[in-house]
Design an enzyme around this catalytic site. Structure first.
Site, PDB file in Angstrom:
ATOM      1  N   LYS A  19     -79.420  57.121 -21.859  1.00  0.00           N
ATOM      2  CA  LYS A  19     -79.727  55.845 -21.190  1.00  0.00           C
ATOM      3  C   LYS A  19     -78.576  55.420 -20.281  1.00  0.00           C
ATOM      4  O   LYS A  19     -78.794  55.085 -19.119  1.00  0.00           O
ATOM      5  CB  LYS A  19     -80.020  54.788 -22.263  1.00  0.00           C
ATOM      6  N   SER A  20     -77.356  55.434 -20.815  1.00  0.00           N
ATOM      7  CA  SER A  20     -76.204  54.995 -20.014  1.00  0.00           C
ATOM      8  C   SER A  20     -76.060  55.830 -18.743  1.00  0.00           C
ATOM      9  O   SER A  20     -75.771  55.304 -17.661  1.00  0.00           O
ATOM     10  CB  SER A  20     -74.907  55.154 -20.820  1.00  0.00           C
ATOM     11  N   ARG A  24     -76.676  54.846 -14.567  1.00  0.00           N
ATOM     12  CA  ARG A  24     -75.592  55.038 -13.590  1.00  0.00           C
ATOM     13  C   ARG A  24     -76.021  55.982 -12.479  1.00  0.00           C
ATOM     14  O   ARG A  24     -75.642  55.791 -11.314  1.00  0.00           O
ATOM     15  CB  ARG A  24     -74.337  55.569 -14.309  1.00  0.00           C
ATOM     16  N   ARG A 119     -77.506  36.866 -24.057  1.00  0.00           N
ATOM     17  CA  ARG A 119     -76.329  37.756 -24.103  1.00  0.00           C
ATOM     18  C   ARG A 119     -75.235  37.281 -23.145  1.00  0.00           C
ATOM     19  O   ARG A 119     -75.518  36.939 -22.005  1.00  0.00           O
ATOM     20  CB  ARG A 119     -76.769  39.200 -23.813  1.00  0.00           C
ATOM     21  N   SER A 164     -65.536  47.362 -23.777  1.00  0.00           N
ATOM     22  CA  SER A 164     -66.915  47.374 -23.275  1.00  0.00           C
ATOM     23  C   SER A 164     -67.003  48.162 -21.982  1.00  0.00           C
ATOM     24  O   SER A 164     -66.383  47.811 -20.977  1.00  0.00           O
ATOM     25  CB  SER A 164     -67.395  45.937 -23.027  1.00  0.00           C
ATOM     26  N   ASP A 313     -73.649  51.713 -30.903  1.00  0.00           N
ATOM     27  CA  ASP A 313     -75.120  51.646 -30.918  1.00  0.00           C
ATOM     28  C   ASP A 313     -75.718  52.370 -32.129  1.00  0.00           C
ATOM     29  O   ASP A 313     -76.912  52.239 -32.407  1.00  0.00           O
ATOM     30  CB  ASP A 313     -75.689  52.243 -29.625  1.00  0.00           C
ATOM     31  N   ARG A 344     -77.107  42.389 -34.434  1.00  0.00           N
ATOM     32  CA  ARG A 344     -77.434  43.562 -35.268  1.00  0.00           C
ATOM     33  C   ARG A 344     -76.800  43.514 -36.648  1.00  0.00           C
ATOM     34  O   ARG A 344     -77.180  44.310 -37.508  1.00  0.00           O
ATOM     35  CB  ARG A 344     -77.079  44.858 -34.529  1.00  0.00           C
TER      36      ARG A 344
HETATM   37  C1  S3P Z   1     -73.353  50.732 -22.548  1.00  0.00           C
HETATM   38  C2  S3P Z   1     -72.248  50.204 -23.164  1.00  0.00           C
HETATM   39  C3  S3P Z   1     -72.284  49.609 -24.509  1.00  0.00           C
HETATM   40  C4  S3P Z   1     -73.549  50.006 -25.264  1.00  0.00           C
HETATM   41  C5  S3P Z   1     -74.782  49.887 -24.417  1.00  0.00           C
HETATM   42  C6  S3P Z   1     -74.670  50.775 -23.194  1.00  0.00           C
HETATM   43  C7  S3P Z   1     -73.208  51.297 -21.178  1.00  0.00           C
HETATM   44  O1  S3P Z   1     -72.261  48.203 -24.387  1.00  0.00           O
HETATM   45  O2  S3P Z   1     -73.663  49.237 -26.436  1.00  0.00           O
HETATM   46  O3  S3P Z   1     -75.927  50.249 -25.155  1.00  0.00           O
HETATM   47  O4  S3P Z   1     -74.129  52.000 -20.711  1.00  0.00           O
HETATM   48  O5  S3P Z   1     -72.173  51.045 -20.551  1.00  0.00           O
HETATM   49  P1  S3P Z   1     -70.910  47.355 -24.204  1.00  0.00           P
HETATM   50  O6  S3P Z   1     -70.345  47.662 -22.871  1.00  0.00           O
HETATM   51  O7  S3P Z   1     -71.353  45.925 -24.298  1.00  0.00           O
HETATM   52  O8  S3P Z   1     -70.028  47.762 -25.324  1.00  0.00           O
END
Ligand code: S3P
Length: 427
Positions: A19-20, A24, A119, A164, A313, A344
């Protein structure tokens, strides 16, 4: 949705794209010059939200299954959206897009679902304001709806008090748009480094020095070919299932094993799981491997400190594994769990308790006393959180009576084929 127990999980699963990395690839492709081709893209609701936002800014993007083509025309090619940008349930879309919009001379307004509206966005909007961007929203730009007008930016030296990747990425992406100035971000622990790796694939120079990442403004991105590895955060549900469901053996193909994301593998080893990492490939910008897991006698463990961002996660599914491990598991330093798609700490503890687990919430995590059989015959809910939904579906493999899962559709956010894959390997 009714969930039934399983007498064993056997077979191979091709885990969907990360997903990340999928987010991007679309974002960077949209502001790069030329045609970016993405394979094994995650066709989940979150990444589709990202695509829809960039389409509204005039970017030509075509999706054919898991193949995506993005025809970028550089930062200057983005156009002022005529409509609001709907980020859906996606924190990554919201925070990273703010970083990209910081360098655009037009107005945009972001809105998302009920979960996104809770959030915190100040962690991104405050540093962006320091860089010179005009941003406003509820609670002075802390919550959506958020409106932003980008423009000329100055570089900052930012010390984040959370590890983060979303914060780090937003600032670095804005940093790309200063006029040759340096922007740097320092974190308390290292967060996932997908942005740094992928920016390099798109031709940018990024400097990494311990916990600090720096970027020089004025660099243009060049289109790239991106093969997205399988998402280790999705694989985690089947790794845990393979370890705790009796009579199981699973092979998960081409999963990303980036060391800033692979904390789950360390925890599986600490807990004594029979896990094998094979076919390791390091040629691409992100390492990947096949993962093999089989039913194991697990023992409790302690998870804290710099390991937390590497598995943030995966904590819901680790909590479930801990209910089946001998002894106590302690998870601490994980306050960030409170500001995910749901709180969570609360949702994991509340739902696992309903199934008979011995689990208590703490201020910054949870404590689980293991080796407790999970009952069933109750209704549980994902609370609209994809990872809670998948964790509960794996828990139901172990319960004697059936479990009714509410808001199961939330799983489409990151793993639309989850129930098909689970049914296919279930005996
Ligand atoms: C992510 C970073 C994480 C993760 C999220 C995806 C990302 O969050 O929990 O599911 O793609 O950069 P945080 O940046 O809030 O830690």
């Amino acid at each position: 949705m009714k969930l039934h127990s399983s007498t064993g999980l056997q077979g191979e699963i091709h885990i969907p794209g990360d997903k990340s990395i999928s987010h991007r690839a679309v974002m960077f492709g949209s502001v790069a010059e030329g045609k970016t081709v993405i394979t094994n893209f995650l066709n989940g609701a979150d990444c589709l939200s990202t695509i829809s936002c960039f389409k509204k800014m005039g970017v030509d993007i075509t999706v054919d299954g898991t193949n995506v083509e993005v025809n970028g025309k550089g930062f200057e090619g983005l156009q002022e959206p005529a409509d609001i940008l709907d980020v859906g349930n996606s924190g990554t879309t919201t925070r990273l897009i703010l970083g990209l919009l910081a360098g655009t001379p037009f107005h945009s307004c972001l809105i998302g679902d009920e979960s996104i509206a809770k959030r915190p966005m100040k962690r991104v909007t405050e540093p962006l304001k320091q860089m010179g961007v005009s941003i406003d929203g509820r609670d002075h730009g802390n919550f959506t709806p958020i409106s932003i007008r980008g423009g000329s930016l100055r570089g900052i030296t930012f010390k984040s008090n959370v590890a983060s990747a979303q914060v780090k990425s937003a600032i670095l992406l804005a940093g790309l748009r200063t006029e040759g100035e340096l922007t740097s971000v320092t974190e308390p622990h290292k967060s996932r480094d997908h942005t740094e790796r992928m920016l390099k694939s798109f031709g940018a120079e990024v400097e990494e020095n311990g916990l600090t990442v720096s970027i020089k403004g004025g660099q243009a991105l060049k289109a790239a070919q991106i093969e997205v590895p399988g998402d280790i955060s999705s694989a985690a549900f089947f790794l845990a299932a393979g370890a705790i469901v009796p009579n199981s053996k699973l092979i998960l193909r081409r999963v990303g094993i980036n060391p800033t994301r692979s904390g789950i593998l360390e925890v599986l080893e600490q807990m004594g799981a029979a896990i094998k990492v094979t076919e390791v490939e390091t040629a691409s910008f992100e390492p990947m491997a096949d993962l093999e897991i089989q039913t194991s006698d697990l023992k409790g463990t302690t998870i804290s400190g710099e390991l937390i961002p590497k598995l943030i996660d995966e904590i819901p599914i680790i909590a479930l594994m801990a209910t089946q491990a001998e002894g106590k598991t302690i998870i601490k330093d994980a306050e960030e769990l409170k500001v995910k798609e749901t709180n969570r700490i609360d949702t994991v503890v509340h739902e696992l308790k309903k199934l008979g687990a011995d689990i208590e919430a703490t201020e910054d995590g949870m404590i689980i006393n293991g080796k407790k059989p999970l009952t069933g015959g109750v209704e549980v809910s994902s609370h609209g959180d994809h990872r809670i939904g998948m964790m509960l579906s794996i828990a139901a493999c172990l319960t004697e009576k059936t479990v009714e899962l509410g808001q199961a559709e939330a799983i489409n956010v990151s793993y639309p084929g989850f129930f098909n894959d689970l049914a296919r390997v279930s005996q």
